[in-house]
Design an enzyme around this catalytic site. Structure first.
Site, short mmCIF file in Angstrom:
data_model
loop_
_atom_site.label_atom_id
_atom_site.label_comp_id
_atom_site.label_asym_id
_atom_site.label_seq_id
_atom_site.Cartn_x
_atom_site.Cartn_y
_atom_site.Cartn_z
N ASP A 39 0.86 -1.18 0.00
CA ASP A 39 0.00 0.00 0.00
C ASP A 39 0.90 1.23 0.00
O ASP A 39 2.07 1.17 0.38
CB ASP A 39 -0.89 -0.02 1.25
N ASP B 151 -1.90 -0.60 5.88
CA ASP B 151 -2.12 -0.02 7.21
C ASP B 151 -3.56 0.39 7.49
O ASP B 151 -3.94 0.57 8.64
CB ASP B 151 -1.23 1.22 7.39
N ASP C 68 -7.25 -1.65 3.30
CA ASP C 68 -6.37 -2.78 3.02
C ASP C 68 -6.80 -4.05 3.75
O ASP C 68 -6.22 -5.12 3.53
CB ASP C 68 -4.93 -2.45 3.43
#
Length: 364
Positions: free
Chosen positions: A26, A245, A249
């Site tokens: 990410d 995080d 996600d």
């Protein structure tokens, strides 16, 4: 691993980490610090007859909604509106938000009552928020022009009752250790892909800075698209290590072969879905942990294979000559000591050094 800031939640993760073939990262909060600040607030409303919010009031509306959110953008907008996020909970300046809802991959929405404008539906989000709000084509054009003015920044739209009022440009900082993370993974033969919900312009700046190849970058992804990206590779037999995080996600972390949550800035849902929680800013500890698990699996196999081979040799020798008891005892004791020595080598500090190979067995 725990002593170096990596909380491995499940013992089977030690077996699964060496099996990974693909890595997904990410962007916001993982490759970047997730500590955004509002650089620019611009009025994007047209000179039409509808009531337009003043900038100060618009920021307070945005802050009231963002207080309900755990996204890194929330803290930046609240701080911009009130000066300090610590004053938000005690502030009486923020309006009351009803029917708050998270729009995955888009933003957030809620209803705010205003004496002048009545009950208003407010949406804060990325470019897709204009589509969700059924904004007019002209509003899309104005927001695109705003994005072009801030190509390296994260841009957010504030819409009230389907009308675009303000655009906000936020800046994030790339983590100091992000480049080292990618360097370590590259040295191990992995090519990490970047998955982000940000625009191509904002994401490309980060990718180019860190040296991530263009074909490995995926932009404007919704949580479902991230999950689909992971699921597709898992179905192909290419086990995925997913690092993220935020709440966006969580589903990707859950379906990945191994999910890693950045615990210091991460959402609770992401940490709950992950197999490993990183409680350190030293991102390069993750590839070092992969090396450690590779070594541990190799030691495990050796500690099974060596005694089996030795017993087979003893049986073959015993059929030819009279094998003395003390030789058998000595061989068994030697095997035990070797297994203990190999096991203890996992504690070597070399695993946690840059490019370290670990114990007696070289691991790359």
């Amino acid at each position: 691993a725990a002593s170096h800031g990596l909380l491995v939640k499940r013992p089977e993760t030690v077996e699964k980490l060496p099996q990974i073939a693909t890595i997904g990262l990410d962007k916001t909060g993982t490759l970047t610090k997730g500590e955004l600040s509002v650089l620019s607030v611009e009025n994007l409303a047209t000179e039409q007859t509808f009531e337009c919010l003043e900038q100060e009031e618009a920021l307070k509306w945005a802050a009231a909604l963002e207080l309900q959110s755990a996204h890194p953008i929330a803290a930046a907008i609240v701080s911009k509106a009130l000066g300090c996020i610590g004053d938000a909970l005690e502030s009486s300046e923020l309006p009351t938000v009803n029917n708050f809802r998270v729009l995955p991959g888009v933003g957030i929405q809620g209803h705010i009552s205003d004496p002048k404008m009545g009950e208003c539906k407010v949406i804060i989000g990325n470019k897709k928020a204009l589509t969700v709000a059924h904004a007019r084509p002209a509003a899309h054009s104005r927001f695109i022009a705003f994005q072009e003015k801030h190509p390296q920044h994260t841009t957010v739209a504030l819409l009230v009752d389907g009308r675009l009022h303000f655009g906000l440009a936020l800046n994030d900082t790339i983590r100091d250790e992000a480049a080292k993370l990618l360097e370590e993974f590259n040295s191990m033969g992995y090519k990490a892909a970047m998955l982000t919900g940000d625009t191509v312009e904002a994401g490309t700046f980060v990718a180019q800075t860190l040296g991530i190849q263009e074909e490995l970058c995926h932009f404007a992804m919704t949580p479902d698209q991230k999950r689909e990206w992971v699921s597709t590779r898992e179905a192909e037999g290419r086990h995925v290590l997913m690092v993220g995080d935020g709440i966006n996600d969580a589903t990707a972390l859950a379906v990945a072969h191994v999910g890693v949550a950045i615990g210091e800035t991460g959402a609770a849902l992401a940490a709950q879905s992950a197999d490993i929680v990183m409680m350190t800013e030293k991102l390069y500890r993750l590839p070092q942990c992969v090396r450690l698990c590779r070594y541990a699996r190799r030691v495990e196999r050796l500690n099974i294979a060596i005694p089996c081979v030795l017993k087979l040799l003893q049986a073959c020798v015993a059929m030819v000559v009279d094998l003395k008891l003390w030789i058998v005892v000595l061989a068994d004791l030697g095997t035990l000591l070797l297994a203990l020595l190999l096991g203890v080598s996992i504690l070597s500090p070399n695993f946690w050094e840059s490019g370290g190979g670990g114990g007696f067995l070289t691991v790359t």
